[in-house]
Design a protein around this motif. Structure first.
Motif, PDB file in Angstrom:
ATOM      1  N   SER A  21       0.838  -1.185   0.000  1.00 36.60           N
ATOM      2  CA  SER A  21       0.000   0.000   0.000  1.00 36.60           C
ATOM      3  C   SER A  21       0.875   1.237   0.000  1.00 36.60           C
ATOM      4  CB  SER A  21      -0.913   0.025   1.227  1.00 36.60           C
ATOM      5  OG  SER A  21      -1.799  -1.068   1.234  1.00 36.60           O
ATOM      6  N   CYS A  22       0.384   2.271  -0.620  1.00 31.12           N
ATOM      7  CA  CYS A  22       1.044   3.563  -0.613  1.00 31.12           C
ATOM      8  C   CYS A  22       0.010   4.603  -0.236  1.00 31.12           C
ATOM      9  CB  CYS A  22       1.655   3.871  -1.979  1.00 31.12           C
ATOM     10  SG  CYS A  22       2.395   5.515  -2.118  1.00 31.12           S
ATOM     11  N   ALA A  23       0.214   5.218   0.899  1.00 29.57           N
ATOM     12  CA  ALA A  23      -0.684   6.252   1.376  1.00 29.57           C
ATOM     13  C   ALA A  23      -0.107   7.617   1.056  1.00 29.57           C
ATOM     14  CB  ALA A  23      -0.909   6.109   2.878  1.00 29.57           C
ATOM     15  N   ALA A  24      -0.921   8.465   0.482  1.00 28.76           N
ATOM     16  CA  ALA A  24      -0.488   9.795   0.078  1.00 28.76           C
ATOM     17  C   ALA A  24      -1.206  10.853   0.891  1.00 28.76           C
ATOM     18  CB  ALA A  24      -0.753  10.020  -1.407  1.00 28.76           C
ATOM     19  N   SER A  25      -0.485  11.889   1.206  1.00 30.28           N
ATOM     20  CA  SER A  25      -1.074  13.030   1.896  1.00 30.28           C
ATOM     21  C   SER A  25      -1.615  14.021   0.884  1.00 30.28           C
ATOM     22  CB  SER A  25      -0.045  13.698   2.796  1.00 30.28           C
ATOM     23  OG  SER A  25       1.006  14.266   2.024  1.00 30.28           O
ATOM     24  N   GLY A  26      -2.391  14.964   1.362  1.00 27.09           N
ATOM     25  CA  GLY A  26      -2.886  16.017   0.511  1.00 27.09           C
ATOM     26  C   GLY A  26      -4.282  15.764  -0.027  1.00 27.09           C
ATOM     27  N   ARG A  27      -4.822  16.797  -0.632  1.00 27.12           N
ATOM     28  CA  ARG A  27      -6.182  16.740  -1.156  1.00 27.12           C
ATOM     29  C   ARG A  27      -6.240  16.579  -2.671  1.00 27.12           C
ATOM     30  NH1 ARG A  27      -9.080  21.757   2.165  1.00 27.12           N
ATOM     31  NH2 ARG A  27      -8.714  20.922   4.264  1.00 27.12           N
ATOM     32  N   THR A  28      -5.093  16.513  -3.311  1.00 32.38           N
ATOM     33  CA  THR A  28      -5.042  16.472  -4.764  1.00 32.38           C
ATOM     34  C   THR A  28      -4.441  15.180  -5.282  1.00 32.38           C
ATOM     35  OG1 THR A  28      -2.936  17.680  -4.769  1.00 32.38           O
ATOM     36  CG2 THR A  28      -4.960  18.977  -4.974  1.00 32.38           C
ATOM     37  N   PHE A  29      -4.732  14.072  -4.619  1.00 28.63           N
ATOM     38  CA  PHE A  29      -4.174  12.794  -5.016  1.00 28.63           C
ATOM     39  C   PHE A  29      -4.527  12.448  -6.457  1.00 28.63           C
ATOM     40  CE2 PHE A  29      -4.487   8.079  -5.158  1.00 28.63           C
ATOM     41  CZ  PHE A  29      -3.144   7.795  -4.997  1.00 28.63           C
ATOM     42  N   ASN A  30      -5.727  12.807  -6.892  1.00 29.11           N
ATOM     43  CA  ASN A  30      -6.123  12.485  -8.252  1.00 29.11           C
ATOM     44  C   ASN A  30      -5.416  13.335  -9.299  1.00 29.11           C
ATOM     45  OD1 ASN A  30      -7.457  14.903  -7.864  1.00 29.11           O
ATOM     46  ND2 ASN A  30      -9.499  14.107  -8.302  1.00 29.11           N
ATOM     47  N   SER A  31      -4.531  14.206  -8.881  1.00 33.33           N
ATOM     48  CA  SER A  31      -3.718  14.975  -9.812  1.00 33.33           C
ATOM     49  C   SER A  31      -2.444  14.252 -10.217  1.00 33.33           C
ATOM     50  CB  SER A  31      -3.348  16.332  -9.203  1.00 33.33           C
ATOM     51  OG  SER A  31      -4.501  17.128  -8.993  1.00 33.33           O
ATOM     52  N   TYR A  32      -2.190  13.095  -9.627  1.00 33.35           N
ATOM     53  CA  TYR A  32      -0.935  12.397  -9.822  1.00 33.35           C
ATOM     54  C   TYR A  32      -1.121  11.064 -10.522  1.00 33.35           C
ATOM     55  CZ  TYR A  32       0.497  15.683  -6.191  1.00 33.35           C
ATOM     56  OH  TYR A  32       0.742  16.811  -5.458  1.00 33.35           O
ATOM     57  N   ALA A  33      -0.316  10.855 -11.550  1.00 30.09           N
ATOM     58  CA  ALA A  33      -0.102   9.497 -12.012  1.00 30.09           C
ATOM     59  C   ALA A  33       0.783   8.787 -10.989  1.00 30.09           C
ATOM     60  CB  ALA A  33       0.566   9.495 -13.383  1.00 30.09           C
ATOM     61  N   MET A  34       0.531   7.522 -10.759  1.00 32.88           N
ATOM     62  CA  MET A  34       1.231   6.788  -9.715  1.00 32.88           C
ATOM     63  C   MET A  34       1.951   5.587 -10.298  1.00 32.88           C
ATOM     64  SD  MET A  34       0.525   8.602  -7.061  1.00 32.88           S
ATOM     65  CE  MET A  34       1.196   7.516  -5.786  1.00 32.88           C
ATOM     66  N   GLY A  35       3.035   5.234  -9.660  1.00 28.64           N
ATOM     67  CA  GLY A  35       3.784   4.079 -10.109  1.00 28.64           C
ATOM     68  C   GLY A  35       4.449   3.350  -8.962  1.00 28.64           C
ATOM     69  N   TRP A  36       4.765   2.107  -9.224  1.00 26.22           N
ATOM     70  CA  TRP A  36       5.585   1.301  -8.332  1.00 26.22           C
ATOM     71  C   TRP A  36       6.877   0.944  -9.050  1.00 26.22           C
ATOM     72  CZ3 TRP A  36       4.785   0.414  -3.281  1.00 26.22           C
ATOM     73  CH2 TRP A  36       3.492   0.573  -2.771  1.00 26.22           C
ATOM     74  N   PHE A  37       7.969   1.114  -8.346  1.00 26.28           N
ATOM     75  CA  PHE A  37       9.287   0.743  -8.836  1.00 26.28           C
ATOM     76  C   PHE A  37       9.961  -0.130  -7.799  1.00 26.28           C
ATOM     77  CE2 PHE A  37       8.106   4.471 -11.133  1.00 26.28           C
ATOM     78  CZ  PHE A  37       8.720   4.373 -12.372  1.00 26.28           C
ATOM     79  N   ARG A  38      10.982  -0.828  -8.226  1.00 17.91           N
ATOM     80  CA  ARG A  38      11.749  -1.620  -7.282  1.00 17.91           C
ATOM     81  C   ARG A  38      13.226  -1.522  -7.613  1.00 17.91           C
ATOM     82  NH1 ARG A  38       9.751  -7.703  -9.124  1.00 17.91           N
ATOM     83  NH2 ARG A  38      10.904  -7.809 -11.115  1.00 17.91           N
ATOM     84  N   GLN A  39      14.029  -1.740  -6.605  1.00 23.03           N
ATOM     85  CA  GLN A  39      15.460  -1.669  -6.780  1.00 23.03           C
ATOM     86  C   GLN A  39      16.134  -2.700  -5.890  1.00 23.03           C
ATOM     87  OE1 GLN A  39      17.224   2.219  -6.171  1.00 23.03           O
ATOM     88  NE2 GLN A  39      18.902   1.705  -7.554  1.00 23.03           N
ATOM     89  N   ALA A  40      16.879  -3.566  -6.515  1.00 14.57           N
ATOM     90  CA  ALA A  40      17.690  -4.542  -5.807  1.00 14.57           C
ATOM     91  C   ALA A  40      19.113  -4.017  -5.696  1.00 14.57           C
ATOM     92  CB  ALA A  40      17.662  -5.878  -6.537  1.00 14.57           C
ATOM     93  N   PRO A  41      19.873  -4.487  -4.718  1.00 15.92           N
ATOM     94  CA  PRO A  41      21.246  -4.005  -4.561  1.00 15.92           C
ATOM     95  C   PRO A  41      22.066  -4.168  -5.837  1.00 15.92           C
ATOM     96  CG  PRO A  41      20.599  -5.256  -2.643  1.00 15.92           C
ATOM     97  CD  PRO A  41      19.504  -5.428  -3.660  1.00 15.92           C
ATOM     98  N   GLY A  42      22.747  -3.101  -6.219  1.00 12.20           N
ATOM     99  CA  GLY A  42      23.589  -3.132  -7.396  1.00 12.20           C
ATOM    100  C   GLY A  42      22.859  -3.009  -8.714  1.00 12.20           C
ATOM    101  N   LYS A  43      21.552  -2.831  -8.680  1.00  5.17           N
ATOM    102  CA  LYS A  43      20.779  -2.738  -9.904  1.00  5.17           C
ATOM    103  C   LYS A  43      20.109  -1.375 -10.029  1.00  5.17           C
ATOM    104  CE  LYS A  43      19.712  -7.673 -10.370  1.00  5.17           C
ATOM    105  NZ  LYS A  43      18.629  -8.668 -10.562  1.00  5.17           N
ATOM    106  N   GLU A  44      19.734  -1.047 -11.254  1.00  2.00           N
ATOM    107  CA  GLU A  44      19.005   0.181 -11.507  1.00  2.00           C
ATOM    108  C   GLU A  44      17.581   0.069 -10.988  1.00  2.00           C
ATOM    109  OE1 GLU A  44      22.171   2.110 -12.958  1.00  2.00           O
ATOM    110  OE2 GLU A  44      20.185   3.021 -12.952  1.00  2.00           O
ATOM    111  N   ARG A  45      17.016   1.212 -10.691  1.00  2.00           N
ATOM    112  CA  ARG A  45      15.615   1.226 -10.302  1.00  2.00           C
ATOM    113  C   ARG A  45      14.765   0.787 -11.492  1.00  2.00           C
ATOM    114  NH1 ARG A  45      13.642   5.683  -6.143  1.00  2.00           N
ATOM    115  NH2 ARG A  45      15.505   4.697  -5.244  1.00  2.00           N
ATOM    116  N   GLU A  46      13.863  -0.133 -11.248  1.00  4.64           N
ATOM    117  CA  GLU A  46      13.122  -0.807 -12.289  1.00  4.64           C
ATOM    118  C   GLU A  46      11.635  -0.522 -12.174  1.00  4.64           C
ATOM    119  OE1 GLU A  46      12.413  -5.466 -13.753  1.00  4.64           O
ATOM    120  OE2 GLU A  46      13.103  -4.998 -11.726  1.00  4.64           O
ATOM    121  N   PHE A  47      11.031  -0.196 -13.295  1.00  6.35           N
ATOM    122  CA  PHE A  47       9.588  -0.009 -13.336  1.00  6.35           C
ATOM    123  C   PHE A  47       8.880  -1.329 -13.083  1.00  6.35           C
ATOM    124  CE2 PHE A  47       5.699  -0.346 -15.911  1.00  6.35           C
ATOM    125  CZ  PHE A  47       4.936   0.641 -15.318  1.00  6.35           C
ATOM    126  N   VAL A  48       7.869  -1.283 -12.247  1.00  5.43           N
ATOM    127  CA  VAL A  48       7.065  -2.461 -11.948  1.00  5.43           C
ATOM    128  C   VAL A  48       5.658  -2.312 -12.509  1.00  5.43           C
ATOM    129  CG1 VAL A  48       6.085  -3.907 -10.139  1.00  5.43           C
ATOM    130  CG2 VAL A  48       8.395  -2.975  -9.885  1.00  5.43           C
TER     131      VAL A  48
END
Length: 127
Positions: A21-48
């Motif tokens: 889960s990702c909880a966001a603050s603020g009243r304009t949450f619907n103004s944001y596109a959202m994403g999940w990424f992951r990063q393992a040690p020694g690797k680039e951040r990867e789009f999920v």
């Protein structure tokens, strides 16, 4: 700005499931596109997975397609990542991200496009 806080990570055996889960603050949450990424040690951040502002469009990386599902609940200012059939290679720190795109329907897949990031939550899959 928006504050993002991830939760739901932990240790799970291969084949198991987790829901992040990702909880966001603020009243304009619907103004944001959202994403999940992951990063393992020694690797680039990867789009999920990503979801548009409206929630109508979503896209998952090929590596997780069919196993992970992204969704959002704008009324709760939250975005979720349902993970099933977890594999050892899914082990990483998972980050929630937000972007101030003007589009209701765009899904962003490049981490450099995102403006705000959570602190990350560790997902460890044992085999």
């Amino acid at each position: 700005q928006v504050q993002l806080v991830e939760s739901g990570g932990g240790l799970v055996q291969a084949g198991g499931s987790l829901r992040l889960s990702c909880a966001a603050s603020g009243r304009t949450f619907n103004s944001y596109a959202m994403g999940w990424f992951r990063q393992a040690p020694g690797k680039e951040r990867e789009f999920v997975a990503g979801v548009s502002r409206s929630g109508s469009n979503a896209y998952c990386a090929d590596s997780v397609k069919g196993r992970f599902t992204i969704s959002r609940d704008n009324a709760k200012n939250a975005v979720y990542l349902q993970m099933k059939s977890l594999k050892a290679e899914d082990t990483a720190v998972y980050y929630c991200a937000a972007d101030t795109t003007p589009s209701l329907f765009a899904v962003l897949t490049d981490h450099r496009q995102y403006d705000y990031w959570g602190q990350g939550t560790q997902v460890t899959v044992s085999s």
